[in-house]
Scaffold this motif. Structure first.
Motif, short mmCIF file in Angstrom:
data_model
loop_
_atom_site.label_atom_id
_atom_site.label_comp_id
_atom_site.label_asym_id
_atom_site.label_seq_id
_atom_site.Cartn_x
_atom_site.Cartn_y
_atom_site.Cartn_z
N UNK A 13 32.61 45.26 33.71
CA UNK A 13 31.99 44.60 34.88
C UNK A 13 31.13 43.41 34.47
N UNK A 14 30.67 43.39 33.22
CA UNK A 14 29.77 42.29 32.83
C UNK A 14 30.50 40.95 32.75
N UNK A 15 31.83 41.01 32.72
CA UNK A 15 32.61 39.76 32.62
C UNK A 15 33.62 39.65 33.77
N UNK A 16 33.36 40.37 34.85
CA UNK A 16 34.31 40.38 35.96
C UNK A 16 34.51 38.99 36.56
N UNK A 17 33.49 38.15 36.51
CA UNK A 17 33.64 36.79 37.06
C UNK A 17 34.74 36.03 36.32
N UNK A 18 34.92 36.35 35.03
CA UNK A 18 35.95 35.65 34.26
C UNK A 18 37.36 36.04 34.69
N UNK A 19 37.50 37.23 35.24
CA UNK A 19 38.80 37.61 35.82
C UNK A 19 39.09 36.70 37.01
N UNK A 20 38.06 36.47 37.82
CA UNK A 20 38.22 35.59 38.98
C UNK A 20 38.56 34.17 38.59
N UNK A 21 37.87 33.66 37.57
CA UNK A 21 38.16 32.31 37.08
C UNK A 21 39.57 32.25 36.51
N UNK A 22 39.91 33.25 35.72
CA UNK A 22 41.23 33.29 35.11
C UNK A 22 42.35 33.30 36.12
N UNK A 23 42.19 34.09 37.17
CA UNK A 23 43.28 34.21 38.15
C UNK A 23 43.43 32.94 38.98
N UNK A 24 42.33 32.22 39.25
CA UNK A 24 42.50 30.98 40.01
C UNK A 24 43.07 29.87 39.12
N UNK A 25 42.81 29.94 37.82
CA UNK A 25 43.47 29.02 36.89
C UNK A 25 44.98 29.26 36.93
N UNK A 26 45.37 30.52 36.86
CA UNK A 26 46.79 30.86 36.86
C UNK A 26 47.45 30.50 38.19
N UNK A 27 46.71 30.65 39.27
CA UNK A 27 47.23 30.25 40.59
C UNK A 27 47.47 28.74 40.62
N UNK A 28 46.48 27.98 40.14
CA UNK A 28 46.63 26.52 40.11
C UNK A 28 47.80 26.11 39.23
N UNK B 252 61.97 30.17 42.99
CA UNK B 252 60.63 29.58 43.03
C UNK B 252 59.86 30.05 44.26
N UNK B 253 60.53 30.10 45.40
CA UNK B 253 59.87 30.54 46.64
C UNK B 253 59.42 31.99 46.52
N UNK B 254 60.23 32.82 45.87
CA UNK B 254 59.88 34.23 45.70
C UNK B 254 58.70 34.38 44.73
N UNK B 255 58.74 33.61 43.65
CA UNK B 255 57.63 33.62 42.70
C UNK B 255 56.33 33.22 43.39
N UNK B 256 56.41 32.16 44.18
CA UNK B 256 55.22 31.68 44.89
C UNK B 256 54.73 32.72 45.89
N UNK B 257 55.65 33.33 46.60
CA UNK B 257 55.28 34.34 47.60
C UNK B 257 54.52 35.49 46.94
N UNK B 258 55.02 35.95 45.82
CA UNK B 258 54.37 37.06 45.13
C UNK B 258 53.07 36.63 44.47
N UNK B 259 53.08 35.47 43.85
CA UNK B 259 51.95 35.06 43.03
C UNK B 259 50.72 34.60 43.78
N UNK B 260 50.92 33.75 44.78
CA UNK B 260 49.76 33.17 45.46
C UNK B 260 48.99 34.21 46.26
N UNK B 261 49.72 35.07 46.96
CA UNK B 261 49.05 36.10 47.75
C UNK B 261 48.28 37.06 46.84
N UNK B 262 48.89 37.43 45.73
CA UNK B 262 48.24 38.36 44.80
C UNK B 262 47.02 37.70 44.16
N UNK B 263 47.12 36.44 43.79
CA UNK B 263 45.97 35.73 43.19
C UNK B 263 44.80 35.69 44.16
#
Length: 208
Positions: free
Chosen positions: A140-155, A184-195
């Motif tokens: 939990x002490x680094x949970x913010x980095x999960x958030x940063x990491x996932x928005x990087x991957x989304x971008x 690509x559309x399927x990847x985007x559908x799965x990825x963006x919503x999950x991120x």
């Protein structure tokens, strides 16, 4: 490409040189995002509080390392496949024969130039799903980095998408174009919503 310093990479990215470009930058950002997830995993290993999930996190780290390695490689690969495409764009097209030759070379170069950012997108969606596990099992002490990491991957996923579409837009192989854009559309559908879901989960943890 990533053997260069980050300063050199940024300088070349901002120049008028054809490479690196948006595809390579997307792969780089995706690798950074996954690295942030790995950091959380490494901070979790060895902590008594997370002993019950330690083996799971070790597996996560192995999967993460594979994705980071893939994306680092794709930074260079994107530059390799874009260069022939940039050369094709510069071919003369005055006569009908020149136009025909240019189109043939361009269409051939488009295939590799399309498949590399598609592979970047595939790795990014895999990275996003790993972040979901880091959010649930990581310290939990680094949970913010999960958030940063996932928005990087989304971008990075969204950036890869645009680099696919700019190529399929002029692709004449209708069958390949449809196949790539459908995946690509399927990847985007799965990825963006999950991120977005993971980001909201992390945000909620930080606000509670």
């Amino acid at each position: 490409m990533l053997e260069k310093s980050s300063n050199q990479f940024i300088e070349e990215l901002s120049s008028k040189a054809p490479i690196p470009g948006g595809g390579g930058a997307s792969a780089y950002v995706g690798a950074l995002g996954m690295a942030l997830g790995s950091m959380v995993g490494n901070l979790t290993i060895g902590k008594k509080k997370y002993k019950d999930v330690e083996e799971d996190v070790k597996v996560l780290l192995e999967k993460s390392e594979t994705i980071i390695r893939n994306l680092k490689s794709l930074v260079s690969k994107d530059a390799e496949v874009f260069y022939p495409l940039s050369q094709a764009y510069g071919m003369p097209s005055t006569t009908e024969e020149e136009k025909k030759k240019k189109d043939e070379v361009l269409q051939a170069a488009l295939v590799d130039a399309t498949m590399v950012p598609l592979e970047i997108a595939r790795n990014c969606v895999d990275a996003i799903h790993l972040h979901e596990e880091y959010a649930r099992k990581g310290t939990r002490i680094a949970i913010s980095d999960v958030g940063v990491g996932v928005i990087f991957c989304k971008a990075a996923l969204q950036g890869a998408k645009l680099n696919v579409l700019i190529n399929t837009k002029i692709m004449k192989d209708a069958e390949l174009k449809k196949k790539v854009e459908t995946e690509l559309a399927e990847i985007e559908r799965m990825g963006l919503a999950k991120a977005d879901e993971i980001y909201r989960e992390v945000e909620s943890m930080l606000q509670s």
